[in-house]
Design a protein around this motif. Sequence first.
Motif, PDB file in Angstrom:
ATOM      1  N   ILE A 235      17.908  15.606  17.518  1.00 34.38           N
ATOM      2  CA  ILE A 235      18.524  14.725  16.774  1.00 34.38           C
ATOM      3  C   ILE A 235      17.859  13.230  16.602  1.00 34.38           C
ATOM      4  O   ILE A 235      17.806  12.697  15.409  1.00 34.38           O
ATOM      5  N   VAL A 236      17.740  12.548  17.650  1.00 33.72           N
ATOM      6  CA  VAL A 236      17.278  11.361  17.692  1.00 33.72           C
ATOM      7  C   VAL A 236      15.615  11.293  16.987  1.00 33.72           C
ATOM      8  O   VAL A 236      15.366  10.422  16.082  1.00 33.72           O
TER       9      VAL A 236
ATOM     10  N   LEU B  29      12.506   9.358  12.542  1.00 33.29           N
ATOM     11  CA  LEU B  29      11.442   9.381  11.449  1.00 33.29           C
ATOM     12  C   LEU B  29      12.227   9.323   9.954  1.00 33.29           C
ATOM     13  O   LEU B  29      11.565   8.734   9.076  1.00 33.29           O
ATOM     14  N   GLY B  30      13.300   9.626   9.860  1.00 32.00           N
ATOM     15  CA  GLY B  30      13.746   9.712   8.365  1.00 32.00           C
ATOM     16  C   GLY B  30      14.226   8.159   8.356  1.00 32.00           C
ATOM     17  O   GLY B  30      13.942   7.326   7.169  1.00 32.00           O
TER      18      GLY B  30
ATOM     19  N   PHE C  47      13.340  16.402  27.187  1.00 39.55           N
ATOM     20  CA  PHE C  47      13.861  15.089  26.206  1.00 39.55           C
ATOM     21  C   PHE C  47      12.389  15.241  25.107  1.00 39.55           C
ATOM     22  O   PHE C  47      12.588  14.881  24.081  1.00 39.55           O
ATOM     23  N   GLY C  48      11.404  14.837  25.876  1.00 43.79           N
ATOM     24  CA  GLY C  48      10.173  14.625  25.238  1.00 43.79           C
ATOM     25  C   GLY C  48       9.564  15.723  24.291  1.00 43.79           C
ATOM     26  O   GLY C  48       9.396  15.856  23.010  1.00 43.79           O
ATOM     27  N   LEU C  49       9.932  17.043  24.665  1.00 45.69           N
ATOM     28  CA  LEU C  49       9.667  18.151  23.929  1.00 45.69           C
ATOM     29  C   LEU C  49      10.658  18.315  22.627  1.00 45.69           C
ATOM     30  O   LEU C  49      10.059  18.805  21.696  1.00 45.69           O
ATOM     31  N   GLY C  50      11.687  17.918  22.983  1.00 43.97           N
ATOM     32  CA  GLY C  50      12.585  18.043  21.742  1.00 43.97           C
ATOM     33  C   GLY C  50      12.270  16.948  20.645  1.00 43.97           C
ATOM     34  O   GLY C  50      12.340  17.296  19.503  1.00 43.97           O
ATOM     35  N   LEU C  51      11.905  15.631  21.259  1.00 49.43           N
ATOM     36  CA  LEU C  51      11.154  14.858  20.157  1.00 49.43           C
ATOM     37  C   LEU C  51      10.099  15.344  19.309  1.00 49.43           C
ATOM     38  O   LEU C  51       9.932  15.248  18.173  1.00 49.43           O
ATOM     39  N   LEU C  52       9.377  15.910  20.239  1.00 49.09           N
ATOM     40  CA  LEU C  52       7.814  16.530  19.549  1.00 49.09           C
ATOM     41  C   LEU C  52       8.097  17.503  18.521  1.00 49.09           C
ATOM     42  O   LEU C  52       7.601  17.531  17.559  1.00 49.09           O
ATOM     43  N   LEU C  53       9.161  18.451  19.008  1.00 52.54           N
ATOM     44  CA  LEU C  53       9.395  19.574  17.984  1.00 52.54           C
ATOM     45  C   LEU C  53      10.100  19.333  16.806  1.00 52.54           C
ATOM     46  O   LEU C  53      10.363  20.042  15.757  1.00 52.54           O
ATOM     47  N   SER C  54      10.935  18.089  16.730  1.00 49.52           N
ATOM     48  CA  SER C  54      11.740  17.781  15.557  1.00 49.52           C
ATOM     49  C   SER C  54      10.834  16.741  14.732  1.00 49.52           C
ATOM     50  O   SER C  54      10.250  17.104  13.651  1.00 49.52           O
ATOM     51  N   ALA C  55      10.419  15.607  15.344  1.00 42.44           N
ATOM     52  CA  ALA C  55       9.583  14.673  14.638  1.00 42.44           C
ATOM     53  C   ALA C  55       8.166  14.784  14.575  1.00 42.44           C
ATOM     54  O   ALA C  55       7.443  14.117  13.399  1.00 42.44           O
ATOM     55  N   ALA C  56       7.577  15.486  14.959  1.00 40.62           N
ATOM     56  CA  ALA C  56       5.999  15.831  15.195  1.00 40.62           C
ATOM     57  C   ALA C  56       5.650  17.181  14.785  1.00 40.62           C
ATOM     58  O   ALA C  56       4.437  17.589  15.065  1.00 40.62           O
ATOM     59  N   ASN C  57       6.567  18.023  14.369  1.00 43.91           N
ATOM     60  CA  ASN C  57       6.433  19.325  13.748  1.00 43.91           C
ATOM     61  C   ASN C  57       5.644  19.456  12.650  1.00 43.91           C
ATOM     62  O   ASN C  57       6.119  18.711  11.823  1.00 43.91           O
TER      63      ASN C  57
ATOM     64  N   ILE D 155      10.035  13.458   6.213  1.00 45.47           N
ATOM     65  CA  ILE D 155       9.587  12.468   5.325  1.00 45.47           C
ATOM     66  C   ILE D 155       9.899  12.544   3.852  1.00 45.47           C
ATOM     67  O   ILE D 155      10.176  11.569   3.044  1.00 45.47           O
ATOM     68  N   ALA D 156      10.028  13.836   3.434  1.00 45.32           N
ATOM     69  CA  ALA D 156      10.432  14.060   1.820  1.00 45.32           C
ATOM     70  C   ALA D 156      11.731  13.734   1.711  1.00 45.32           C
ATOM     71  O   ALA D 156      12.137  13.121   0.845  1.00 45.32           O
ATOM     72  N   ALA D 157      12.575  14.035   2.607  1.00 49.59           N
ATOM     73  CA  ALA D 157      14.014  13.622   2.442  1.00 49.59           C
ATOM     74  C   ALA D 157      14.168  12.273   2.454  1.00 49.59           C
ATOM     75  O   ALA D 157      14.852  11.641   1.632  1.00 49.59           O
ATOM     76  N   GLY D 158      13.685  11.549   3.339  1.00 50.92           N
ATOM     77  CA  GLY D 158      13.629  10.072   3.304  1.00 50.92           C
ATOM     78  C   GLY D 158      13.248   9.315   2.062  1.00 50.92           C
ATOM     79  O   GLY D 158      13.982   8.490   1.406  1.00 50.92           O
TER      80      GLY D 158
END
Length: 226
Positions: A46-47, A52-53, A123-133, A141-144
């Motif tokens: 979620i974070v 990123l958004g 926690f770091g894995l969750g960040l990578l799989l969401s924002a760096a996927n 980015i398109a949504a933003g």
Amino acid sequence: MGKAIGDVLGLAAGVAVSPLPIVAIILALATPRGRLNGSLFALAWIVGLALLGAITLVIGGTGGASSTHKEPATWVGALKLALGVLLALFGARQWRRRPADPSQAQLPKWMAAIDRCTPAKIFGLGLLLSAANLKNAPLTIAAGASISSAGIPVPQQIGVLAVFVIIASLGVLAPLAVYLFMGERAKGVLSTWRNWAALHNGAVLAVLFFVLGLKLLGDGISILAA
């Protein structure tokens, strides 16, 4: 605001359908500290999406819409066009690389180490799989950019982004909810989900990449041609 929400719903659904992150959180839930690790993974997811958004909104500001016609600015169309091409190419590559026999599909080697990860690494894995996927980052980015181009006040932009993040997180929140509320029955349900996601990851990603890429291509062309 309603139009802005409608514009990002499809993108959010595309993020939510993420087989590998779903497998990752299921594996995290199967660790000895499953409740903690699963919760941290979901929070990081979620974070990551929210950050990123938010960065995209800050960059776009209220300048994503034309001041004269309230239409999306040219840069929004160019961005969506570029992201659409990128996703379509990824989709074609993913389709070519998918195993002919789904039963031969293999999960990334790093997934085998999830049971040995510390909470900080989870926690770091969750960040990578969401924002760096490769799929989720372009869609977020398109949504933003879509939210920025809606010409709505900042508080409403934040509200639409929150809706996007919630819907985009349903895929990883569902296993956590099953784990927390179904007790012993959760093991069988989550095992079935994990096996299905592992077997069909390649095909699902290929179709999502391609379809969502075409959508962004169409949006970009429409904005640039207006």
